[in-house]
Design a protein around this motif. Structure first.
Motif, short mmCIF file in Angstrom:
data_model
loop_
_atom_site.label_atom_id
_atom_site.label_comp_id
_atom_site.label_asym_id
_atom_site.label_seq_id
_atom_site.Cartn_x
_atom_site.Cartn_y
_atom_site.Cartn_z
N GLY A 70 24.40 18.70 -15.51
CA GLY A 70 25.45 19.35 -16.28
C GLY A 70 26.72 18.54 -16.47
N THR A 71 26.79 17.35 -15.88
CA THR A 71 27.97 16.51 -16.05
C THR A 71 27.56 15.24 -16.81
OG1 THR A 71 28.87 17.30 -13.97
CG2 THR A 71 29.83 15.28 -14.84
N THR A 72 28.40 14.83 -17.77
CA THR A 72 28.09 13.62 -18.52
C THR A 72 28.72 12.41 -17.85
OG1 THR A 72 28.00 14.92 -20.54
CG2 THR A 72 28.21 12.54 -20.80
N TYR A 73 27.92 11.37 -17.66
CA TYR A 73 28.39 10.13 -17.06
C TYR A 73 28.21 8.99 -18.05
CZ TYR A 73 27.84 12.80 -12.73
OH TYR A 73 27.91 13.76 -11.74
N GLU A 74 29.15 8.05 -18.05
CA GLU A 74 28.99 6.82 -18.82
C GLU A 74 29.14 5.66 -17.86
OE1 GLU A 74 30.62 5.89 -22.65
OE2 GLU A 74 31.05 8.02 -23.02
N ASP A 75 28.17 4.77 -17.87
CA ASP A 75 28.18 3.68 -16.91
C ASP A 75 27.56 2.43 -17.51
OD1 ASP A 75 29.21 4.34 -14.20
OD2 ASP A 75 27.78 6.00 -14.35
N ASP A 76 28.04 1.27 -17.05
CA ASP A 76 27.36 0.02 -17.34
C ASP A 76 26.32 -0.18 -16.26
OD1 ASP A 76 29.00 -0.62 -19.52
OD2 ASP A 76 30.57 -1.31 -18.17
N VAL A 77 25.08 -0.46 -16.67
CA VAL A 77 24.02 -0.63 -15.67
C VAL A 77 23.23 -1.89 -15.95
CG1 VAL A 77 23.75 1.85 -15.22
CG2 VAL A 77 22.37 0.77 -17.01
N GLU A 111 22.86 5.91 -5.78
CA GLU A 111 23.88 4.95 -5.37
C GLU A 111 25.12 4.99 -6.25
OE1 GLU A 111 21.60 1.36 -5.00
OE2 GLU A 111 20.25 2.37 -3.59
N ARG A 112 24.95 5.29 -7.54
CA ARG A 112 26.12 5.37 -8.41
C ARG A 112 26.71 6.77 -8.40
NH1 ARG A 112 26.82 1.89 -12.73
NH2 ARG A 112 26.17 -0.18 -12.11
N LEU A 113 25.83 7.77 -8.51
CA LEU A 113 26.33 9.13 -8.66
C LEU A 113 26.38 9.88 -7.33
CD1 LEU A 113 24.50 10.21 -11.96
CD2 LEU A 113 26.59 8.84 -11.67
N GLY A 114 25.83 9.28 -6.28
CA GLY A 114 25.85 9.94 -4.97
C GLY A 114 24.92 11.12 -4.86
N LYS A 115 23.96 11.20 -5.77
CA LYS A 115 23.02 12.34 -5.75
C LYS A 115 21.87 12.01 -4.81
CE LYS A 115 24.60 14.75 -9.57
NZ LYS A 115 24.82 16.17 -9.31
N VAL A 116 22.18 12.04 -3.51
CA VAL A 116 21.19 11.62 -2.53
C VAL A 116 20.17 12.72 -2.23
CG1 VAL A 116 22.63 9.85 -1.49
CG2 VAL A 116 22.78 12.20 -0.65
#
Lengths: 163, 283
Positions: free
Chosen positions: A10-17, A29-34
């Protein structure tokens, strides 16, 4: 480095990967969704199963760049608002886990199964979860939990059929 | 485990994909559904310089009726193929075998085209393509050509496609009426690769078999057509007769020995599974 825009729980993320970054590593590791574990690392065990655009995928076998523009749901996106999802409750009540490592993947794969079959038989549950390995329970209680959740989710008046 | 670095290309048209493949040279890999390639990348058994990702080529996901045959876009997923009404009607062996591939999550991503192009001898669908006399449609900046399945699989995970060629679709001749089909697979666990598999289609006439197609999975470096069984089973109508015909299933094959079984074990399995497949296909 490619830039991705992805909606997760439900949350939008923008990232360089980096292109070689796996979706499961991006989530953890990026979003902490362990809540989404890495299990076998060989696509066998299904512990890392998430929903991408509503269907189950093994997030160790998808690149983060491939999730660009997609909608990802992890186990952490269930039961929004602090509650627990009926599938999570059923796993708890039926004691459908021992060590718990496979549970997030089991729950996500079970939701994918119910999306297509709201009232699966025992055999259909087993077949629907063939890509998810549990080395503790012998599966008996997992099958019971999925059928219990299916029953609750079919109750009239329930709105929340899918996460 | 994390893949080695690679240049990532995500073309938005088949022409762009062909151009990218031509530019990238021999050390490029094409990424279809990734369900075989991703594990190889992670374990660094494959270290390509460039990865050309077909994920956004939705035009290649189409399954269409083309008169005497179906044309299955190379990016049609297993999930899509096994439920497609055209496939179920005109290529039921493909639908049946695809249902046994891996598990639901893998089938959501994995593709028919990717599976065939990957040419893993333990993969289920190369043998099905061979049994159905499928034709592989490949394209490059140099043009398009069609390769019969019998000339496509040349060695272990090796096809007759040139490095700059892209598989864009699979032409599957429609089966007429009167055919029964079965895919018999022996594996240790539900989602595991076939130790041996048998793709089988038979056309019945009265009590006997008039025509049969039989192809074997994981009985050598490529899928193998069991021509001797196809001949021997003509006229057969009983389980004893199927067993007799199936005794020749392993003729001329060179099955591998690995941790799942010896060459001799696979030879035995091929005969048993072929008899079962024939009986199930006759129904």
């Amino acid at each position: 480095m490619p830039r991705i825009r992805v909606e997760v729980d439900g949350t939008t993320y923008e990232d360089d990967v980096e292109p070689r970054l796996l979706l499961v590593h991006y989530l953890r590791e990026r979003l902490g969704k362990v809540g989404t574990p890495v299990g076998c690392d060989t696509s066998n065990c299904g512990a890392c199963t998430v929903l991408m655009d509503g269907v189950s995928v093994k997030s160790c076998s998808v690149l983060a760049v491939q999730a660009d523009g997609r909608d990802v749901t992890t186990v952490e996106g269930l039961g929004a608002g602090g509650g627990t999802h009926p599938m999570q409750r059923a796993f708890h009540e039926e004691h459908a886990l021992q060590c718990g490592y496979c549970t997030p993947g089991m729950i996500m794969a079970s939701l994918d199964l119910l999306r297509e079959n709201a009232d699966p038989s025992e055999d259909e549950v087993r077949e629907g979860l063939e890509g998810n390995l549990c080395r503790c329970t012998g599966y008996q209680n997992i099958v019971k939990a999925v059928r219990r959740a299916a029953g609750e989710m079919r109750e009239p008046g329930r709105q929340e059929v899918t996460p | 485990m994390i893949p080695a670095t690679f240049d990532y290309v995500r073309p938005t048209s088949v022409d762009d994909a062909c151009r990218a493949l031509a530019d990238a040279g021999e050390d490029a890999k094409v990424l279809a559904g990734g369900q075989s390639l991703m594990p190889l990348l992670r374990m660094r058994l494959a270290i390509p310089d460039a990865l050309i990702d077909l994920d956004r080529l939705d035009g290649l996901r189409e399954i269409r009726d083309d008169g005497d045959s179906l044309v299955i876009g190379a990016m049609a997923t297993h999930h899509q193929v096994m439920r497609d009404p055209l496939v179920r009607e005109h290529a039921p062996l493909l639908a049946r075998a695809t249902e046994t591939v891996a598990d639901p999550a893998v089938r959501h991503r994995g593709t028919f085209g990717g599976s065939v192009a990957h040419a893993d001898p333990a993969g289920d669908l190369p043998a099905v393509a061979l049994a159905l006399d499928a034709v592989l449609v490949v394209r490059s900046v140099r043009g398009e050509r069609e390769i019969p399945a019998s000339e496509f699989f040349v060695d272990w995970m090796t096809t007759s496609m040139e490095p700059d060629e892209l598989l864009v679709g699979v032409r599957v001749p429609k089966m007429g009426s009167g055919w029964g089909v079965h895919y018999e697979k022996f594996h240790r666990t539900a989602q595991a690769w076939a130790i041996v598999g048998v793709a089988c289609a038979v056309r019945r006439n009265g009590d006997g078999v008039e025509e049969a197609r039989v192809a074997l999975t994981n009985m050598g470096p490529t899928p193998v057509r069991a021509h001797s069984v196809e001949v021997a089973v003509r006229g057969a109508g009983s389980e004893d007769a199927f067993r007799t015909a199936a005794a020749q299933a392993a003729a001329g094959t060179e099955p591998p020995t690995d941790l799942h079984g010896s060459s001799e074990y696979r030879t035995h399995l091929a005969t048993v599974l072929t008899a079962r497949a024939l009986a199930a296909a006759v129904g």
